[in-house]
Write a protein that holds these residues in place. Structure first.
Motif, short mmCIF file in Angstrom:
data_model
loop_
_atom_site.label_atom_id
_atom_site.label_comp_id
_atom_site.label_asym_id
_atom_site.label_seq_id
_atom_site.Cartn_x
_atom_site.Cartn_y
_atom_site.Cartn_z
N GLU A 57 0.65 -1.04 -0.08
CA GLU A 57 0.03 0.16 -0.21
C GLU A 57 0.74 1.49 0.43
O GLU A 57 0.72 2.18 -1.03
N THR A 58 1.86 1.63 0.80
CA THR A 58 2.62 2.01 0.45
C THR A 58 3.90 2.46 -0.61
O THR A 58 3.21 3.69 -1.23
N LEU A 59 3.97 2.05 -0.91
CA LEU A 59 4.99 1.52 -2.60
C LEU A 59 2.84 2.07 -4.04
O LEU A 59 3.78 3.52 -4.09
N GLU A 60 2.23 1.75 -4.17
CA GLU A 60 1.09 1.74 -4.16
C GLU A 60 0.73 3.28 -4.17
O GLU A 60 0.30 3.93 -5.15
N GLU A 61 0.98 3.17 -3.21
CA GLU A 61 0.02 5.23 -3.10
C GLU A 61 0.52 6.01 -2.67
O GLU A 61 0.90 7.40 -3.46
N THR A 62 2.23 6.44 -3.14
CA THR A 62 2.86 6.91 -2.55
C THR A 62 4.14 7.28 -3.34
O THR A 62 4.86 7.84 -3.91
N GLY A 63 4.75 5.66 -3.77
CA GLY A 63 5.88 5.83 -5.23
C GLY A 63 7.28 5.47 -3.75
O GLY A 63 8.00 5.20 -4.76
N TRP A 64 6.63 5.43 -2.64
CA TRP A 64 7.60 5.01 -1.74
C TRP A 64 8.52 3.40 -1.25
O TRP A 64 6.90 2.40 -0.79
N HIS A 65 9.05 2.86 -1.08
CA HIS A 65 9.91 1.48 -1.05
C HIS A 65 10.78 2.18 0.23
O HIS A 65 11.26 2.93 0.68
N VAL A 66 10.00 1.72 1.70
CA VAL A 66 9.92 2.39 2.84
C VAL A 66 10.27 0.80 3.65
O VAL A 66 10.00 -0.49 3.34
N GLU A 67 11.13 0.38 4.82
CA GLU A 67 11.50 -0.78 5.18
C GLU A 67 11.00 -0.42 6.94
O GLU A 67 10.87 1.03 7.86
N LEU A 68 10.24 -1.57 6.83
CA LEU A 68 9.14 -1.00 8.71
C LEU A 68 9.88 -1.22 9.61
O LEU A 68 10.84 -2.72 9.60
N THR A 69 9.32 -0.70 10.73
CA THR A 69 10.52 -0.82 11.87
C THR A 69 9.63 -1.10 13.39
O THR A 69 10.26 -1.37 14.28
N GLY A 70 8.57 -1.11 12.93
CA GLY A 70 7.42 -1.98 14.34
C GLY A 70 6.50 -1.34 13.97
O GLY A 70 5.94 -0.80 12.99
N VAL A 71 5.44 -1.48 14.61
CA VAL A 71 4.32 -1.79 14.63
C VAL A 71 3.98 -0.21 16.27
O VAL A 71 3.99 -0.51 16.91
N THR A 72 2.89 0.98 15.40
CA THR A 72 2.92 1.72 16.32
C THR A 72 1.26 1.29 16.95
O THR A 72 1.32 1.58 18.06
N GLY A 73 0.28 0.97 16.95
CA GLY A 73 -0.59 0.40 17.60
C GLY A 73 -1.75 -0.62 16.12
O GLY A 73 -1.53 -0.13 14.98
N ILE A 74 -2.52 -0.68 16.84
CA ILE A 74 -4.06 -0.97 16.18
C ILE A 74 -5.35 -1.36 16.71
O ILE A 74 -5.63 -0.69 17.69
N TYR A 75 -5.98 -0.24 15.95
CA TYR A 75 -7.34 1.08 16.31
C TYR A 75 -8.59 0.45 15.71
O TYR A 75 -8.09 0.13 14.90
N LEU A 76 -9.59 0.03 16.32
CA LEU A 76 -10.63 0.18 16.03
C LEU A 76 -11.25 1.40 15.79
O LEU A 76 -11.66 2.09 16.92
N ARG A 104 -3.68 10.49 14.85
CA ARG A 104 -3.62 8.94 16.36
C ARG A 104 -2.38 9.23 16.02
O ARG A 104 -1.77 8.28 16.59
N CYS A 105 -2.41 8.49 14.63
CA CYS A 105 -1.36 7.36 13.95
C CYS A 105 0.25 8.33 14.76
O CYS A 105 0.82 8.13 15.42
N VAL A 106 0.45 9.24 14.19
CA VAL A 106 1.43 10.50 14.06
C VAL A 106 1.34 10.64 15.69
O VAL A 106 2.96 10.29 16.33
N ASP A 107 0.65 10.92 15.93
CA ASP A 107 1.01 11.20 18.03
C ASP A 107 1.30 9.55 18.66
O ASP A 107 1.73 10.27 19.34
N ASP A 108 1.17 9.01 18.03
CA ASP A 108 1.10 7.55 18.66
C ASP A 108 2.71 7.11 18.66
O ASP A 108 3.51 7.11 19.71
N TYR A 109 3.47 7.69 16.92
CA TYR A 109 4.29 6.94 16.66
C TYR A 109 5.03 8.55 17.75
O TYR A 109 6.07 7.75 18.60
N LEU A 110 4.61 8.93 17.92
CA LEU A 110 6.07 10.52 18.43
C LEU A 110 5.83 9.98 20.35
O LEU A 110 7.18 10.25 20.25
#
Length: 147
Positions: A52-71, A128-134
């Protein structure tokens, strides 16, 4: 009525205090979201986040962790989404890659720039995801089990 939550992934990509966001058309208006989308059949959550990151932004990324699971239940349609949000670092950009339909393009924004424009968020989960990451919310990728 049968309850079927929709499983989605999202990726918080940070580089020098700026976050990779997707500007996209949703509900007839331009909004900001993390690179995000639905889990597909026979795909792991990690594979989905990278795709999804590649298809929506053109960026290749390396996942470093899980920020959270949200409902989250969207007030616009009443659909409940389970979002697994990953943290990632950018590796390289492929500007020639054709992005998904409805995507205006990738945008790098600071947390303050994003917070200043809440009417442009796809949902409140964006900030919220940005704030949890920070806040340092980051769990090991081993949290995600396949099979």
């Amino acid at each position: 009525m049968r309850f079927i939550p929709h499983v989605t992934v999202a990726t918080v990509v940070e580089d020098q205090g700026r976050f990779l966001l997707v500007e996209e058309i949703a509900g007839g208006r331009a909004v900001f979201n993390q690179p995000a989308g639905h889990l597909e059949a026979d795909e792991s959550l990690i594979e989905a986040a990278l795709r999804e990151t590649l298809e929506e932004t053109g960026w290749h990324v390396e996942l470093t962790g899980v920020t959270g699971i949200y409902l989250y239940t969207a007030p616009s349609n009443g659909i409940t989404y389970q979002r697994v949000c990953f943290a990632a670092k950018p590796l390289r950009h492929d500007p020639e890659l054709e992005l998904d339909d409805g995507i205006i393009g990738p945008r790098w924004m600071s947390r303050d720039e994003l917070a200043a424009d809440p009417q442009r968020w796809r949902s409140e989960l964006v900030l919220r995801c940005v704030d949890d990451y920070l806040a340092g919310e980051c769990f090991p990728l081993a949290l995600i089990r396949q099979g």
